[in-house]
Design a protein around this motif. Sequence first.
Motif, PDB file in Angstrom:
ATOM      1  N   GLY A 288      -5.135 -35.699-136.174  1.00  0.00           N
ATOM      2  CA  GLY A 288      -4.887 -36.516-137.354  1.00  0.00           C
ATOM      3  C   GLY A 288      -3.411 -36.834-137.528  1.00  0.00           C
ATOM      4  O   GLY A 288      -2.528 -36.266-136.858  1.00  0.00           O
ATOM      5  N   LEU A 289      -3.146 -37.747-138.434  1.00  0.00           N
ATOM      6  CA  LEU A 289      -1.774 -38.175-138.697  1.00  0.00           C
ATOM      7  C   LEU A 289      -0.919 -37.017-139.216  1.00  0.00           C
ATOM      8  O   LEU A 289       0.238 -36.862-138.819  1.00  0.00           O
ATOM      9  N   ARG A 290      -1.500 -36.177-140.051  1.00  0.00           N
ATOM     10  CA  ARG A 290      -0.761 -35.039-140.598  1.00  0.00           C
ATOM     11  C   ARG A 290      -0.364 -34.062-139.491  1.00  0.00           C
ATOM     12  O   ARG A 290       0.758 -33.557-139.462  1.00  0.00           O
ATOM     13  N   THR A 291      -1.264 -33.823-138.543  1.00  0.00           N
ATOM     14  CA  THR A 291      -0.970 -32.921-137.441  1.00  0.00           C
ATOM     15  C   THR A 291       0.114 -33.493-136.538  1.00  0.00           C
ATOM     16  O   THR A 291       1.024 -32.775-136.113  1.00  0.00           O
ATOM     17  N   LEU A 292       0.023 -34.787-136.249  1.00  0.00           N
ATOM     18  CA  LEU A 292       1.056 -35.422-135.429  1.00  0.00           C
ATOM     19  C   LEU A 292       2.420 -35.365-136.110  1.00  0.00           C
ATOM     20  O   LEU A 292       3.436 -35.047-135.478  1.00  0.00           O
ATOM     21  N   LEU A 293       2.433 -35.662-137.395  1.00  0.00           N
ATOM     22  CA  LEU A 293       3.692 -35.645-138.143  1.00  0.00           C
ATOM     23  C   LEU A 293       4.284 -34.234-138.186  1.00  0.00           C
ATOM     24  O   LEU A 293       5.482 -34.047-137.967  1.00  0.00           O
ATOM     25  N   LEU A 294       3.453 -33.251-138.417  1.00  0.00           N
ATOM     26  CA  LEU A 294       3.917 -31.866-138.461  1.00  0.00           C
ATOM     27  C   LEU A 294       4.466 -31.424-137.109  1.00  0.00           C
ATOM     28  O   LEU A 294       5.519 -30.775-137.038  1.00  0.00           O
ATOM     29  N   SER A 295       3.792 -31.785-136.043  1.00  0.00           N
ATOM     30  CA  SER A 295       4.266 -31.363-134.724  1.00  0.00           C
ATOM     31  C   SER A 295       5.581 -32.053-134.354  1.00  0.00           C
ATOM     32  O   SER A 295       6.489 -31.415-133.806  1.00  0.00           O
ATOM     33  N   VAL A 296       5.711 -33.334-134.667  1.00  0.00           N
ATOM     34  CA  VAL A 296       6.955 -34.044-134.355  1.00  0.00           C
ATOM     35  C   VAL A 296       8.119 -33.509-135.189  1.00  0.00           C
ATOM     36  O   VAL A 296       9.214 -33.273-134.668  1.00  0.00           O
ATOM     37  N   VAL A 297       7.891 -33.286-136.476  1.00  0.00           N
ATOM     38  CA  VAL A 297       8.946 -32.744-137.336  1.00  0.00           C
ATOM     39  C   VAL A 297       9.350 -31.347-136.857  1.00  0.00           C
ATOM     40  O   VAL A 297      10.545 -31.030-136.775  1.00  0.00           O
ATOM     41  N   GLY A 298       8.380 -30.530-136.495  1.00  0.00           N
ATOM     42  CA  GLY A 298       8.701 -29.188-135.993  1.00  0.00           C
ATOM     43  C   GLY A 298       9.459 -29.229-134.679  1.00  0.00           C
ATOM     44  O   GLY A 298      10.425 -28.478-134.482  1.00  0.00           O
ATOM     45  N   GLY A 299       9.038 -30.094-133.768  1.00  0.00           N
ATOM     46  CA  GLY A 299       9.728 -30.201-132.485  1.00  0.00           C
ATOM     47  C   GLY A 299      11.137 -30.736-132.615  1.00  0.00           C
ATOM     48  O   GLY A 299      12.075 -30.242-131.971  1.00  0.00           O
TER      49      GLY A 299
ATOM     50  N   VAL B 144      16.088 -30.958-125.951  1.00  0.00           N
ATOM     51  CA  VAL B 144      14.993 -31.937-125.930  1.00  0.00           C
ATOM     52  C   VAL B 144      13.748 -31.336-125.273  1.00  0.00           C
ATOM     53  O   VAL B 144      12.625 -31.514-125.754  1.00  0.00           O
ATOM     54  N   GLY B 145      13.941 -30.592-124.203  1.00  0.00           N
ATOM     55  CA  GLY B 145      12.811 -29.965-123.516  1.00  0.00           C
ATOM     56  C   GLY B 145      12.092 -28.939-124.372  1.00  0.00           C
ATOM     57  O   GLY B 145      10.863 -28.906-124.445  1.00  0.00           O
ATOM     58  N   VAL B 146      12.858 -28.089-125.043  1.00  0.00           N
ATOM     59  CA  VAL B 146      12.246 -27.068-125.912  1.00  0.00           C
ATOM     60  C   VAL B 146      11.591 -27.725-127.121  1.00  0.00           C
ATOM     61  O   VAL B 146      10.515 -27.300-127.565  1.00  0.00           O
ATOM     62  N   GLY B 147      12.206 -28.779-127.655  1.00  0.00           N
ATOM     63  CA  GLY B 147      11.589 -29.510-128.769  1.00  0.00           C
ATOM     64  C   GLY B 147      10.273 -30.149-128.362  1.00  0.00           C
ATOM     65  O   GLY B 147       9.286 -30.097-129.103  1.00  0.00           O
ATOM     66  N   ALA B 148      10.233 -30.751-127.162  1.00  0.00           N
ATOM     67  CA  ALA B 148       8.982 -31.350-126.669  1.00  0.00           C
ATOM     68  C   ALA B 148       7.926 -30.278-126.424  1.00  0.00           C
ATOM     69  O   ALA B 148       6.742 -30.478-126.711  1.00  0.00           O
TER      70      ALA B 148
ATOM     71  N   LEU C  38       2.957 -27.366-128.136  1.00  0.00           N
ATOM     72  CA  LEU C  38       2.351 -26.118-128.599  1.00  0.00           C
ATOM     73  C   LEU C  38       1.684 -26.285-129.961  1.00  0.00           C
ATOM     74  O   LEU C  38       0.577 -25.771-130.192  1.00  0.00           O
ATOM     75  N   VAL C  39       2.330 -26.978-130.872  1.00  0.00           N
ATOM     76  CA  VAL C  39       1.734 -27.197-132.198  1.00  0.00           C
ATOM     77  C   VAL C  39       0.457 -28.021-132.066  1.00  0.00           C
ATOM     78  O   VAL C  39      -0.557 -27.732-132.709  1.00  0.00           O
ATOM     79  N   LEU C  40       0.472 -29.036-131.212  1.00  0.00           N
ATOM     80  CA  LEU C  40      -0.729 -29.850-131.014  1.00  0.00           C
ATOM     81  C   LEU C  40      -1.857 -29.039-130.378  1.00  0.00           C
ATOM     82  O   LEU C  40      -3.022 -29.172-130.769  1.00  0.00           O
ATOM     83  N   LEU C  41      -1.541 -28.197-129.410  1.00  0.00           N
ATOM     84  CA  LEU C  41      -2.574 -27.369-128.775  1.00  0.00           C
ATOM     85  C   LEU C  41      -3.169 -26.365-129.757  1.00  0.00           C
ATOM     86  O   LEU C  41      -4.390 -26.167-129.789  1.00  0.00           O
ATOM     87  N   VAL C  42      -2.326 -25.731-130.545  1.00  0.00           N
ATOM     88  CA  VAL C  42      -2.833 -24.760-131.518  1.00  0.00           C
ATOM     89  C   VAL C  42      -3.684 -25.448-132.576  1.00  0.00           C
ATOM     90  O   VAL C  42      -4.752 -24.962-132.936  1.00  0.00           O
ATOM     91  N   SER C  43      -3.234 -26.600-133.050  1.00  0.00           N
ATOM     92  CA  SER C  43      -4.020 -27.288-134.081  1.00  0.00           C
ATOM     93  C   SER C  43      -5.339 -27.793-133.519  1.00  0.00           C
ATOM     94  O   SER C  43      -6.349 -27.822-134.223  1.00  0.00           O
ATOM     95  N   ALA C  44      -5.373 -28.169-132.245  1.00  0.00           N
ATOM     96  CA  ALA C  44      -6.625 -28.624-131.638  1.00  0.00           C
ATOM     97  C   ALA C  44      -7.593 -27.466-131.432  1.00  0.00           C
ATOM     98  O   ALA C  44      -8.811 -27.635-131.556  1.00  0.00           O
ATOM     99  N   SER C  45      -7.078 -26.285-131.137  1.00  0.00           N
ATOM    100  CA  SER C  45      -7.973 -25.157-130.900  1.00  0.00           C
ATOM    101  C   SER C  45      -8.414 -24.487-132.183  1.00  0.00           C
ATOM    102  O   SER C  45      -9.505 -23.936-132.255  1.00  0.00           O
ATOM    103  N   VAL C  46      -7.595 -24.535-133.226  1.00  0.00           N
ATOM    104  CA  VAL C  46      -7.937 -23.867-134.481  1.00  0.00           C
ATOM    105  C   VAL C  46      -8.758 -24.774-135.386  1.00  0.00           C
ATOM    106  O   VAL C  46      -9.811 -24.386-135.888  1.00  0.00           O
ATOM    107  N   GLY C  47      -8.289 -25.970-135.602  1.00  0.00           N
ATOM    108  CA  GLY C  47      -8.966 -26.867-136.532  1.00  0.00           C
ATOM    109  C   GLY C  47      -9.879 -27.825-135.798  1.00  0.00           C
ATOM    110  O   GLY C  47      -9.440 -28.545-134.920  1.00  0.00           O
TER     111      GLY C  47
END
Length: 101
Positions: A3-14, A33-37, A42-51
């Motif tokens: 979702g848009l919220r998950t994408l926004l959260l992952s980009v802001v966190g990275g 840049v590499g660690v941010g990406a 990681l945030v996208l993978l966790v959100s896909a597996s949890v939610g």
Amino acid sequence: MPGLRTLLLSVVGGVAVGVYLQAWIGAPTFLAVGVGALMILLVLLVSASVGGDDAAAAAAWRAAAPDLASGDPGRLPFVAGGSEPGPDEPAAGSRDGDATD
């Protein structure tokens, strides 16, 4: 697709991790840049597996087991430790077999 919220959260966190590494710690830009990406992934993978999408999961379950999904929601098809009454046995709790009426 997340979702848009998950994408926004992952980009802001990275981006926050990348900026922190670059500005405050003084890491090289390519490393920040590499660690941010990596943080974004990681945030996208966790959100896909949890939610998950509960409606899609319920529809898939109903499609896989239509005989269980089409029954009365108040009646369980199997009760652990119990047995189904036979055709000439009254159901547990029914007053049909009581002789004390």
